[in-house]
Design an enzyme around this catalytic site. Structure first.
Site, PDB file in Angstrom:
ATOM      1  N   ASN A  88       7.896  12.021 -24.992  1.00  0.00           N
ATOM      2  CA  ASN A  88       7.963  12.062 -26.758  1.00  0.00           C
ATOM      3  C   ASN A  88       9.526  11.927 -26.992  1.00  0.00           C
ATOM      4  OD1 ASN A  88       5.359  12.542 -26.728  1.00  0.00           O
ATOM      5  ND2 ASN A  88       5.592  14.796 -27.405  1.00  0.00           N
ATOM      6  N   ARG A 121      -5.193  13.136 -37.459  1.00  0.00           N
ATOM      7  CA  ARG A 121      -3.837  12.798 -36.975  1.00  0.00           C
ATOM      8  C   ARG A 121      -3.436  11.735 -38.072  1.00  0.00           C
ATOM      9  NH1 ARG A 121      -2.136  12.481 -31.022  1.00  0.00           N
ATOM     10  NH2 ARG A 121      -0.219  12.963 -31.962  1.00  0.00           N
ATOM     11  N   ASP A 146       1.250  21.184 -27.412  1.00  0.00           N
ATOM     12  CA  ASP A 146       1.012  20.414 -26.126  1.00  0.00           C
ATOM     13  C   ASP A 146       0.836  21.069 -25.066  1.00  0.00           C
ATOM     14  OD1 ASP A 146       1.130  18.265 -27.753  1.00  0.00           O
ATOM     15  OD2 ASP A 146       2.998  17.248 -26.996  1.00  0.00           O
ATOM     16  N   ARG A 198      -1.092   9.331 -18.753  1.00  0.00           N
ATOM     17  CA  ARG A 198      -0.371   8.951 -19.945  1.00  0.00           C
ATOM     18  C   ARG A 198       0.849   9.770 -20.046  1.00  0.00           C
ATOM     19  NH1 ARG A 198      -2.726   9.995 -25.274  1.00  0.00           N
ATOM     20  NH2 ARG A 198      -0.663   9.341 -25.781  1.00  0.00           N
TER      21      ARG A 198
END
Ligand SMILES: CC(=O)N[C@H]1[C@@H](OP(=O)(O)OP(=O)(O)OC[C@H]2O[C@@H](n3ccc(=O)[nH]c3=O)[C@H](O)[C@@H]2O)O[C@H](CO)[C@@H](O)[C@@H]1O
Ligand SMILES: C=C(OP(=O)(O)O)C(=O)O
Length: 421
Positions: free
Chosen positions: A23, A124, A306, A398
């Site tokens: 991120n 989202r 997360d 990912r």
């Protein structure tokens, strides 16, 4: 098709090398496209699928990108951007695609967003991003599937985020960095990854103050230049390896400069996990039964959403009833049904989950519904009796680099299988 196969029962012992932060690196790739001056070098780049998609997307808009995998280094030359289109087939595969919009706006006067992907976690929205661009002077045309943002130059303004959106804050800072005049972003995100992006932009010549306070001021500059920047460590990857040590009654040294697990560490300590900082290394061990825990997810410095899914696995293995309240995303409990297939007892009611442990986990055939539920199932597999097969492993890849070899180095029995769909 990617599938993980995990045979549980081995305590994890040894040194875990924590990757660079997903991120942080994704907005940094977006930031590198803001400048036509020179080549940007990013170090400590995690070799994850989202980075590969970001490389494809940067290439599609005209950047020259070299990903040197063994050196974990990206070299980006954005001097010749030529296409404002973020093509659906790439952009829909990861959330970070949204972070390319400010560079395209500044460099080409428009961005055509054919889609934005990312984990499927319920709603989202991107309204804060688009409202912010409009306040800075852009025209936003929101079609059914394609969003067209146009601007012949942005002008600073006061912006307010209803909630401190992570990528929203990064996008508005990048948009403001090259706007005329001053922008103030109120209720800005406080995440360490946002601060790392601010550090990089500041080195590039941006004038940003207030990072970490919730009120960010950006004085627009004429141009930015390319820099070298080292991506901060991934606190989510670190949290997962700490949890892997905890649930297998193991002992793992986490290596990754300046790691701070914050509230995750305190919660694991409450559960009976021991942490010891030895200079730059954080050692994690657990040699007692785990105690139950209560978690409420929140923006930084609260408990990161997360890590909520991996923590659900840890809670399933704790002796007693744990309570989890998910406050960031309205659809982040798909893991519960998969864990229950393995013998867990998780009951979901709206945004709350009750986890009754400890139930012995047994290997099963399960599915990752998103990145973090996937890694949570890997953790469950490490603690389960027998073999766990996890499908849709691409989602895990990912966000976690070289997961199987890094876990095998600690003694885990885990393999990654790739087959043609
Ligand atoms: C690439 C990246 O950095 N992804 C992270 C980022 O996602 P992302 O930046 O997408 O998450 P946000 O912080 O924007 O979203 C949090 C919440 O705010 C809502 N919202 C957000 C923007 C907006 O314009 N309108 C709106 O309503 C969302 O629907 C969601 O419920 O932060 C999340 C929350 O820490 C993390 O889980 C993701 O790993
Ligand atoms: C939600 C996540 O990622 P993204 O925003 O990239 O979908 C995540 O990393 O758990």
């Amino acid at each position: 098709m990617v599938r993980y196969r995990v045979r549980g029962g081995n305590p994890l012992r040894g040194t875990a090398f924590i990757q660079g932060a997903k991120n942080a690196v994704l907005p940094m790739i977006g930031a590198a496209l803001l400048t036509a001056q020179g080549r940007t070098v990013l170090r400590n780049v995690p070799i994850i699928e989202d980075v590969r998609r970001a490389v494809e997307l940067a290439t599609a808009v005209g950047a020259g990108v070299e990903l040197h995998e063994s050196e974990r280094t990206l070299v980006i030359d954005a001097s010749r951007l030529h296409s404002p289109v973020l093509p659906a087939q790439i952009a829909r595969r990861f959330r970070g695609s949204v972070l390319f919009t400010p560079a395209l706006l500044h460099r080409l006067g428009e961005a055509i967003v054919e889609g934005v992907g990312g984990c499927n976690l319920g709603s989202r929205n991107l309204d804060f991003h688009y409202l912010g661009y409009k306040r800075l002077g852009a025209v936003v045309d929101e079609g059914e599937t394609v969003i067209h943002v146009k601007a012949s130059g942005l002008t600073g303004a006061t912006l307010y985020l209803d909630t401190p959106s992570h990528t929203g804050t990064e996008n508005l800072i990048m948009a403001a960095a090259l706007a005329k005049g001053t922008t103030v972003i109120e209720n800005a995100a406080l995440e360490p990854e946002v601060l790392d992006v601010i550090d990089m932009l500041t080195k590039m010549g941006a004038r940003i103050s207030g990072g970490g306070t919730g009120f960010i001021t950006v004085e627009g500059v004429e141009e930015l230049h390319a820099v070298e920047h080292t991506v901060m460590p991934d606190r989510l990857d670190a949290g997962v390896f700490a949890m892997a040590a905890a649930i297998t009654q193991g002992e793992v040294s986490l290596v990754g400069t300046g790691l701070d697990l914050g509230v995750v560490r305190y919660k694991l300590e409450q559960m009976g996990v021991d942490f010891a900082r030895q200079g730059a290394v954080l050692q994690v061990r657990c040699d007692r039964p785990l105690r139950p825990i209560n978690i409420i997810t929140d923006t930084y410095p609260g408990f990161a959403t997360d890590l909520q899914s991996p923590m659900m696995t840890v809670a399933a293995l704790a002796d007693g009833t744990s309570y989890i309240h998910e406050r960031i995303f309205d659809g982040r409990f798909a893991l519960a049904a998969e864990l229950n297939k393995m013998g867990a007892n998780v009951e979901v009611a709206g945004s709350r989950a009750i986890v009754r442990g400890a139930t012995p986990l047994t290997g099963a055939h399960v599915t990752a519904h998103d990145l973090r539920s996937g890694i949570a199932l890997v953790l469950a597999g490490l603690a389960a009796k027998g073999e766990t097969v996890i499908d849709s492993g691409y989602l895990i890849d990912r966000g976690h680099a070289h997961l199987a070899p890094r876990m095998r180095a600690l003694g885990a029995d885990i393999t990654q299988e790739i087959s043609e769909p």
